[in-house]
Design a protein around this motif. Structure first.
Motif, PDB file in Angstrom:
ATOM      1  N   THR A 144       0.834  -1.207   0.000  1.00 38.76           N
ATOM      2  CA  THR A 144       0.000   0.000   0.000  1.00 38.76           C
ATOM      3  C   THR A 144       0.866   1.253   0.000  1.00 38.76           C
ATOM      4  O   THR A 144       0.600   2.216  -0.733  1.00 38.76           O
ATOM      5  N   VAL A 198      -2.437   6.617   4.910  1.00 41.88           N
ATOM      6  CA  VAL A 198      -1.575   5.431   4.937  1.00 41.88           C
ATOM      7  C   VAL A 198      -0.526   5.564   6.032  1.00 41.88           C
ATOM      8  O   VAL A 198      -0.064   4.563   6.585  1.00 41.88           O
ATOM      9  N   ARG A 254      -6.173  -0.219  -7.371  1.00 37.99           N
ATOM     10  CA  ARG A 254      -5.611   0.092  -6.051  1.00 37.99           C
ATOM     11  C   ARG A 254      -6.723   0.464  -5.062  1.00 37.99           C
ATOM     12  O   ARG A 254      -6.646   0.123  -3.875  1.00 37.99           O
ATOM     13  N   LEU A 272      -6.161  -2.234  -2.276  1.00 36.08           N
ATOM     14  CA  LEU A 272      -5.137  -1.756  -1.354  1.00 36.08           C
ATOM     15  C   LEU A 272      -5.544  -0.524  -0.559  1.00 36.08           C
ATOM     16  O   LEU A 272      -4.684   0.114   0.052  1.00 36.08           O
TER      17      LEU A 272
END
Length: 506
Positions: free
Chosen positions: A14, A151, A207, A211
């Motif tokens: 990620t 993240v 993505r 993720l």
């Protein structure tokens, strides 16, 4: 054990895929000077050039002073695009906080794809398509990085480093237009390159599904937390943890918020969204961001005409310095983590970071140096930009990318440190929106340079040095707030040198 390894691999995946996304797509508008070079060669806004050029000159019309109206039009495209990049972050932040990551990213992907297709099918006759195209690219890119900055929550002690790293990748993405310029000079068409960029939206979509979380990544992370489509068992473990939690016991996110409460059970400024907005910390932080961003936007938006002025219309020199500027932008991803190291310096050592109010105070204290260093860099960059000597601009380019990477990384990290995480999207968006209003001043500055000042930006650059100095107020306000909070903790009987692992009572 295998599950833990899979979790680490997924988080690293990620992180790296997000770094690629931010570095290749999110902030490409800030490589505008390279794209302008291509657009001028293709004849965009050519009709704005004066027809009565000097008969003695052998220079190409794209670089003559008679095309000042064309330069102003390109500056207007960048002004509107950069304004939308910031101003629309506020409503996008509400969408992110309200509907979560998936919805926000789908909107971003749609905008980004639409913007690349508009440029792909534009032409000198349809040059007006550049206005909506650059705005869509800007809004789509800023929304993508907004969903990526969470993240950092996956990496605990390195949270600020990850946030600043992503913002550095955002800065480096401006080199994408340099790549387009170089490929164009080697024969590739502008349409083919932007059609390829539109096709890359498939990458963003995959993505988003595999993720990224559906809603948001909490901080601190609860036990058993996972995300993405292909993790039904481990995602259930998080739900099971929530269901089995005793009714009177707070979860990790509630404990983090509870630690911020002051004496008497009242919420301090920062718990409610309006309290955050009305705080001095936020107000002066917006000033800090706005004045330095105006300095950067004006430099990027007028770089082509500035180089033309200093190079006395030599197209070879203008191209060389434009490429040099674009190459330095690649270093943004390398410079930004330095700011993260400053912000996280108190977390590296044998003594663990304190929890609760002490931890928040330690993070806030660490941000004072970061804010101050960023202002010093911007002042040095502004001084070099004001020197009307062409070789000095190499130093200007280096200081510009260093200052800009510290500016945006520090902005996101400070908002994540100083205010509750559930308001991050809204506060980040509001700060960017308010700074966008200030950034609109770049267009009258451009008109002043091309009008009464005859193309010489010296006096405007000197005035901007004085404006940037106002940003020094923000770290002073933060330092005073740290002293105030320290006195409150001491009055509450909470030692500022708490034992390792000890939790700070409310």
């Amino acid at each position: 054990m295998a599950g833990d390894c899979a979790g680490v691999a997924k988080r690293v995946g990620t992180l790296l895929s997000g770094l690629l996304e931010c570095g290749a797509f999110c902030g490409i508008i800030f490589g505008w000077a390279s794209l302008v070079f291509v657009l001028k060669d293709l004849g965009y806004f050519e009709d704005l050039c004066q027809s009565h050029t000097n008969a003695s000159t052998t220079l190409n019309w794209t670089l003559t002073p008679d095309c000042s109206r064309q330069d102003e039009q390109f500056s207007l495209v960048f002004t509107i695009g950069s304004f939308m990049n910031n101003f629309m972050t506020f409503p996008m932040g509400f969408i992110f906080d309200r509907f979560g990551t998936t919805i926000a990213r789908l909107i971003a992907i749609s905008l980004y794809t639409g913007g690349t297709l508009l440029i792909a099918f534009s032409s000198p006759a349809l040059a007006v398509l550049l206005f909506p195209a650059m705005s869509m690219l800007s809004v789509g890119g800023i929304l993508l990085i907004l969903t990526n900055m969470q993240v950092g929550n996956l990496f605990g002690k390195s949270r600020s480093i990850i946030i600043t790293l992503y913002n550095g990748a955002f800065d480096s993405s401006s080199a994408v237009f340099l790549i387009i310029k170089l490929l164009y000079e080697h024969g590739l068409s502008l349409r083919d390159m932007f059609l390829f960029m539109a096709a890359c939206s498939i990458w963003h979509l995959l993505r988003t599904i595999f993720l990224m979380p559906r809603t948001r990544i909490p901080y601190p992370l609860p036990p058993g937390y996972n995300y993405g489509l292909r993790c039904p068992v481990r995602s259930q473990s998080y739900r099971t943890y929530e269901e089995k939690r005793p009714p009177g016991e707070d979860g990790p996110e509630e404990k983090a918020l509870e630690a911020m409460k002051g004496r008497g059970g009242r919420d301090p400024p920062g718990v409610t969204f309006m309290a955050c907005v009305c705080s001095r910390l936020f107000a002066w932080h917006v000033v800090w961001l706005s004045v330095m961003q105006l300095r950067h936007y004006l430099f990027i938006g007028t770089l082509n005409s500035l180089l033309d002025h200093l190079a006395r219309g030599d197209p070879g020199l203008v191209s060389t310095y434009t490429n040099a500027f674009a190459y330095t932008q690649l270093c943004g991803v390398l410079c930004a983590p330095w700011n993260g190291l400053i912000l996280d310096r108190h977390k590296r050592g044998k003594t663990p970071r304190p929890e609760g109010a002490l931890g928040t105070l330690a993070d806030l204290r660490a941000s004072v140096l970061s804010l101050t260093v960023t202002v010093i860099q911007c002042v040095l960059f502004s001084i070099c930009a004001a020197v009307p000597v062409l070789p000095v601009q190499f130093a200007t380019f280096v200081l510009q990318v260093l200052s800009r990477s510290f500016l945006y990384g520090g902005n996101a990290a400070f908002l994540a440190i100083a205010f509750p995480p559930q308001h991050f999207g809204k506060l980040y968006g509001l700060a960017m929106a308010l700074s966008a209003l200030v950034a609109l001043l770049q267009y009258p500055c451009v008109a002043l340079v091309h009008g009464p000042l005859g193309g010489d930006p010296f006096y405007v650059n000197v005035g901007l040095i004085a404006v940037v100095l106002v940003a020094f107020v923000s770290p002073v306000v933060v330092a005073r707030e740290c002293r105030r909070r320290a006195k409150e903790l001491e009055a509450a009987g909470i030692p500022l040198t708490a034992p390792a692992g000890a939790e700070t009572p409310a």
